[in-house]
Design a protein around this motif. Structure first.
Motif, PDB file in Angstrom:
ATOM      1  N   ALA B 247     -18.102 -59.270 -59.969  1.00 48.40           N
ATOM      2  CA  ALA B 247     -19.157 -58.321 -60.329  1.00 48.40           C
ATOM      3  C   ALA B 247     -20.119 -58.965 -61.324  1.00 48.40           C
ATOM      4  O   ALA B 247     -21.342 -58.819 -61.228  1.00 48.40           O
ATOM      5  CB  ALA B 247     -18.541 -57.053 -60.933  1.00 48.40           C
ATOM      6  N   PHE B 250     -22.371 -61.629 -59.431  1.00 48.02           N
ATOM      7  CA  PHE B 250     -23.449 -61.041 -58.632  1.00 48.02           C
ATOM      8  C   PHE B 250     -24.470 -60.330 -59.514  1.00 48.02           C
ATOM      9  O   PHE B 250     -25.661 -60.335 -59.233  1.00 48.02           O
ATOM     10  CB  PHE B 250     -22.869 -60.095 -57.563  1.00 48.02           C
ATOM     11  N   ARG B 277     -23.595 -54.766 -62.971  1.00 47.73           N
ATOM     12  CA  ARG B 277     -22.195 -55.166 -62.955  1.00 47.73           C
ATOM     13  C   ARG B 277     -21.301 -53.989 -62.594  1.00 47.73           C
ATOM     14  O   ARG B 277     -20.357 -54.116 -61.805  1.00 47.73           O
ATOM     15  CB  ARG B 277     -21.837 -55.714 -64.337  1.00 47.73           C
ATOM     16  N   PHE B 280     -21.600 -53.363 -58.838  1.00 51.76           N
ATOM     17  CA  PHE B 280     -20.838 -54.313 -58.021  1.00 51.76           C
ATOM     18  C   PHE B 280     -19.333 -54.131 -58.232  1.00 51.76           C
ATOM     19  O   PHE B 280     -18.550 -54.268 -57.298  1.00 51.76           O
ATOM     20  CB  PHE B 280     -21.261 -55.749 -58.330  1.00 51.76           C
ATOM     21  N   ASN B 283     -18.222 -51.398 -56.320  1.00 50.84           N
ATOM     22  CA  ASN B 283     -18.657 -51.584 -54.935  1.00 50.84           C
ATOM     23  C   ASN B 283     -19.500 -50.418 -54.445  1.00 50.84           C
ATOM     24  O   ASN B 283     -19.286 -49.882 -53.356  1.00 50.84           O
ATOM     25  CB  ASN B 283     -17.460 -51.816 -54.011  1.00 50.84           C
ATOM     26  N   TRP B 286     -25.297 -50.742 -51.667  1.00 48.38           N
ATOM     27  CA  TRP B 286     -26.501 -51.448 -52.116  1.00 48.38           C
ATOM     28  C   TRP B 286     -27.715 -50.509 -52.080  1.00 48.38           C
ATOM     29  O   TRP B 286     -28.603 -50.584 -52.931  1.00 48.38           O
ATOM     30  CB  TRP B 286     -26.731 -52.676 -51.231  1.00 48.38           C
ATOM     31  N   THR B 289     -27.958 -48.700 -55.327  1.00 51.64           N
ATOM     32  CA  THR B 289     -28.444 -49.528 -56.422  1.00 51.64           C
ATOM     33  C   THR B 289     -29.959 -49.689 -56.352  1.00 51.64           C
ATOM     34  O   THR B 289     -30.663 -49.551 -57.351  1.00 51.64           O
ATOM     35  CB  THR B 289     -27.758 -50.908 -56.368  1.00 51.64           C
ATOM     36  N   THR B 441     -27.625 -62.755 -48.995  1.00 52.63           N
ATOM     37  CA  THR B 441     -26.217 -62.947 -49.327  1.00 52.63           C
ATOM     38  C   THR B 441     -25.630 -64.109 -48.533  1.00 52.63           C
ATOM     39  O   THR B 441     -24.859 -64.915 -49.057  1.00 52.63           O
ATOM     40  CB  THR B 441     -25.434 -61.642 -49.037  1.00 52.63           C
ATOM     41  N   VAL B 483     -21.138 -54.013 -49.974  1.00 49.90           N
ATOM     42  CA  VAL B 483     -21.425 -55.393 -50.376  1.00 49.90           C
ATOM     43  C   VAL B 483     -20.179 -56.269 -50.287  1.00 49.90           C
ATOM     44  O   VAL B 483     -20.204 -57.391 -49.785  1.00 49.90           O
ATOM     45  CB  VAL B 483     -21.981 -55.412 -51.818  1.00 49.90           C
ATOM     46  N   ARG B 484     -19.079 -55.723 -50.782  1.00 50.50           N
ATOM     47  CA  ARG B 484     -17.875 -56.537 -50.840  1.00 50.50           C
ATOM     48  C   ARG B 484     -17.357 -56.868 -49.433  1.00 50.50           C
ATOM     49  O   ARG B 484     -16.885 -57.974 -49.186  1.00 50.50           O
ATOM     50  CB  ARG B 484     -16.798 -55.808 -51.644  1.00 50.50           C
TER      51      ARG B 484
END
Lengths: 196, 686
Positions: B247, B250, B277, B280, B283, B286, B289, B441, B483-484
């Motif tokens: 986290a 990224f 942070r 991420f 998780n 996106w 965010t 990514t 994302v993960r």
């Protein structure tokens, strides 16, 4: 500083034919070699200041004439390129005076800043050229051919486009992309060498 | 120099070379070069390229070979790194000649004797390490690839229409399989032999750097190498993805993308970092965010995401418009502020200002900070409506209403425009937001995206694997922007398991020369400033698991990085960097406090722990290599280093600089440590 500065009264004997001033002492073998070996560097120094290849070639020709006329003033063992660069500097100045009405003229600060930048990095050119050779080999064959055509004497992108029957803009775009690729490739090689 | 300025300059330089500069452009070029040292350097480099090409090709064509070819062409001088009173630098050359060769010649013959020094792991003293766990890459025997048109030649020359690629999408879509099928069928159609599987040592260093942002400690690397389990790679990927370090890593990368690295007193950088942070770490999707970043309000201290727009609202929110498009949508639209996009007809000046219009209500207010610490800046929404005004190329005043992706938004003052923008950006099943994130990514892990540069995804710039990009983006959306899961799929995929050294193949896979990447090997990635700092910490500290120590050095790291990055103070919010293979970076590595501390042998350092743990010379060398390069030495390297140690110890004892032979040994081992940290292998992720 042992480099002999280019004398300001050079205009006076500029018109002299080499035979009248240089019969005293023929240019030495070493001078001829120095002259030959520094042609490209001189050309690039001038090109950076005037911006166009045709103009740079003209100024180089004039600079060469003066170099030959003045060869007896050069002390072997001193820095040939520094000496020649002084001559080139005045020839660029004269060239700029002739073109004073031209809208596409760089400013005086520009010329000063750029020539300083070039002179500050004297040893880089050969590395750069060597890197470019390798980078050219890495291009796709089509791209390499296009670059080759573009840089034939007197050619420009628009001529190439006409010859290939491609729209000029598309050729400009390709050339720009290839030059960027080459530039990045060269930078990467130089950076790698600095680290290796 | 940041991309926008560089882009503008490159455009001007291209026009200069083809003698197409207008007087205005000519004046602009003049001013940039006079005022900006970076621009001057680029000008000189570019013109040198143009000049050498003109000179050499013309001379060759006219047969004047003598002028050119008589010149001795010296091999590029490799700058020697000389550390006073040591010969450690020459040791670095002994150690790592293989890596430097690889960097110089990506297509290097792997059988070349010099290159074999660093590669031949069969001779490694660590012969007890488990064999590579990943199965050899098998090309799938599927029929469809035979009639699949090769698109490897699709490059910028022939802009493709923005045709939709039809991607069948099934619920049981497995991204790992999809990645394998897509890249492997391309290898076969192009005729490239993929690199062999990466050794565990190469792979473990890679996955730590990519996920945790640092190299593994000697303990972590040793444990992985000694682990006999078959699924240890997948297990380590899961472990790292769940760690706080992922986290943090990224969040750092995205903080740098969103607001740059240089200092800005208006902002609370730590607060943005903490927000990202958290996102991420939990998780969060996106899309969530991005929505928060676009719609944030409040002061830099109160709201982490507000810092993004606080950084870019100057100059009529032109930077905000451009950065939003570039970071979230992977679109370079800066140039359309003033004119139509040169290759991308969908984006004209109008579209730029329509996007810009979404930020029209947004303002930065100054107010006294509550804790009395001076002024603070607050991101607010003013209830205003109506269009944005701009001037077109003909000098006419034009208006633009908020509009994105063909959808107009009510320009009334009651509309919260940024909220509408966020809604439109994340809307639908196939948003550009997802494609941009997948591409970026992917490039984080492979060094190149499907589209490069990663943030220039217009139709003029074809993807290397368009179907795969589309399929991964669709999957990303279907999985609610997980994302993960995306990172996990990439790290478990076949191309991520490959060695960085190219396979035995006629066809090169060299995206650095402008070819579409084939991902037939792991491309080398230089360490970022943050990765380098944290990795030196890991190599310095005796801590077995260094996450916490790294955490506590965040401020020192920021200060250290600050020396490489400077705000250019331009209206485009550019910053320049002296990091990345430059002399300042090299000098900092050679002489900086950080490395000095690492090789000091002081208490609590990894080196002192190694010295205390064993008197055995080979074991010490093995541990030093493990702590710095995450691998054991090859037999040749071990012999070379031992020979160096013998010479060095003798010299030191004879010179009387050290009290006794033991001290001489320790001094010499410090040189070995230093050489490892200063090797090309250390500063590259492979």
């Amino acid at each position: 500083m042992t480099t002999e500065l280019y004398p300001r009264d050079h205009d006076a004997d500029e018109g002299d034919s080499p035979s009248s001033t240089n019969l005293l002492r023929p240019p030495s073998e070493e001078f001829v070699q120095l002259f030959t070996r520094n042609q490209r560097r001189l050309y690039l120094l001038i090109l950076a200041q005037v911006g166009g290849t045709q103009d740079a070639e003209d100024v180089l020709q004039e600079t060469n004439l003066i170099i030959w006329a003045k060869y007896h003033q050069f002390d072997l063992g001193t820095n040939f390129f520094a000496w020649a660069a002084q001559i080139a500097k005045y020839e660029v100045l004269k060239f700029r005076h002739r073109r004073v009405r031209d809208k596409l003229q760089f400013s005086e600060e520009f010329v000063d800043a750029v020539s300083r930048e070039v002179l500050e990095r004297p040893e880089e050119l050969e590395q750069r050229r060597h890197a470019l050779e390798l980078c050219l080999q890495k291009l796709r064959p089509d791209d390499r051919t296009l670059i080759h055509q573009r840089y034939q004497p007197g050619q420009r992108g628009k001529h190439v486009a006409r010859d290939l029957g491609r729209p000029a803009n598309s050729v400009y775009q390709s050339l720009g992309r290839i030059r960027r690729t080459l530039l990045e490739c060269i930078q990467r090689r130089l950076a790698t060498e600095a680290h290796a | 120099m940041k991309s926008k300025l560089r882009q503008e300059l490159l455009d001007l330089l291209e026009a200069l070379c083809e003698e197409r500069l207008s007087p205005e452009q000519h004046a602009r070029l003049d001013r940039l070069v006079v005022e900006n040292g970076e621009a001057r350097k680029l000008y000189v480099d570019y013109v040198a390229l143009h000049g050498i090409l003109s000179w050499d090709v013309a001379a060759a064509a006219s047969g004047e070979m003598s002028v050119l070819r008589d010149e001795a062409v010296p091999k590029p001088a490799t700058r020697r790194i000389v550390r006073p009173a040591t010969i450690a630098a020459s040791l670095a050359a002994v150690l790592l000649i293989g890596w430097s060769l690889l960097l110089l010649r990506p297509g290097a013959d792997p059988d070349a004797p010099a290159a074999a020094v660093a590669t031949n792991s069969d001779e490694s003293d660590g012969s007890d390490t488990a064999p590579a766990a990943a199965a050899p890459i098998v090309l799938p025997g599927r029929d469809r690839r035979s009639d699949e048109p090769s698109i490897s030649s699709a490059v910028a020359d022939s802009p493709l229409d923005d045709e939709q690629i039809d991607v069948p999408f099934a619920k049981d879509f497995d991204p790992v399989v999809a990645i394998h099928d897509a890249v492997a069928s391309r290898w076969e159609s192009v005729g490239v032999q993929p690199a062999p599987s990466a050794e565990d040592a190469e792979w473990v260093r890679r996955v730590y750097l990519d996920l945790a942002g640092r190299i593994p400690s000697a303990t972590e690397a040793g444990e992985f190498l000694d682990d006999p389990a078959n699924d240890k790679r997948a297990a380590l990927i899961d472990e790292l993805l769940d760690s706080p370090e992922f986290a943090r890593n990224f969040a750092t990368a995205w903080t740098n993308l969103l607001i740059g690295r240089s200092e800005n007193r208006r902002l609370d950088r730590g607060n943005l970092h903490a927000y990202l942070r958290g996102q991420f770490a939990q998780n969060r999707p996106w899309s969530e965010t991005v929505t928060a970043l676009i719609t944030a309000e409040g002061s830099a201290k109160e709201s982490g995401p507000a810092n993004f727009l606080l950084a870019h609202l100057n100059n009529e929110a032109v930077p905000a418009t451009a950065v939003t498009a570039r970071c979230f949508l992977g679109l370079q639209v800066q140039c359309t502020q003033c004119h139509a996009h040169p290759f991308y007809r969908e984006w004209g000046q109008e579209q730029f200002w329509e996007l810009n219009s979404f930020f029209q209500q947004t303002a930065v207010e100054r107010k006294a900070a509550e804790d009395g610490s001076g002024m603070e800046f607050v991101l607010t929404n003013r209830p205003v409506g109506g269009p944005t005004y701009y001037e077109n190329r003909a000098g006419e005043m034009k208006v633009a209403f908020p509009k994105f992706a063909e959808t107009e938004v009510d320009p009334d003052k009651a509309t919260n425009r940024r909220r509408e923008l966020a809604r439109l950006i994340v809307a639908g099943d196939d948003p550009q937001l997802a494609r941009a994130f997948v591409n970026r990514t992917w490039a984080h892990f492979f060094g190149y995206g499907f589209v490069n540069p990663v943030d220039d995804m217009g139709p003029h710039n074809a993807a290397s694997h368009p179907e795969l990009l589309q399929a991964l983006a669709n999957h990303f959306v279907a999985r609610d922007y997980d994302v993960r899961a995306l990172c996990r799929a990439i790290c478990n995929s076949a191309p991520y398991q490959l060695a960085s050294r190219p396979g035995d193949s006629e066809t090169n896979d060299d995206p650095q020369y402008g070819d579409p990447p084939l991902f037939s090997r792991m491309y080398l990635k230089p360490l970022s400033a943050e990765q380098l700092y944290d990795s030196i910490q890991v190599a310095t500290l005796a801590d077995e698991f260094p996450a916490r120590a790294i955490e506590s050095s965040a401020e020192a790291r920021h200060e250290w990085i600050g020396q490489f990055f400077a705000d250019e103070n331009t209206e485009e919010n550019c910053e320049s960097s002296t990091f990345g293979g430059t002399l300042p970076q090299a000098l900092t590595m050679m002489n900086g406090d950080l490395v000095t501390q690492a090789v000091s042998g002081a208490e609590q350092t990894r080196l002192s722990a190694i010295l205390a743990a064993t008197p055995d010379e080979s074991e010490r060398i093995r541990q030093i290599m493990l702590a710095t390069l995450s691998r054991y030495p090859t037999r040749d390297e071990l012999n070379g280093i031992r020979e160096f140690l013998r010479k060095s110890v003798r010299q030191q004892v004879q010179s009387g600089r050290v009290p006794n032979a033991r001290a001489a040994v320790e001094e010499s081992l410090k040189d070995v440590y230093w050489a490892c940290l200063n090797s090309t292998e250390f500063i590259v992720n492979h």
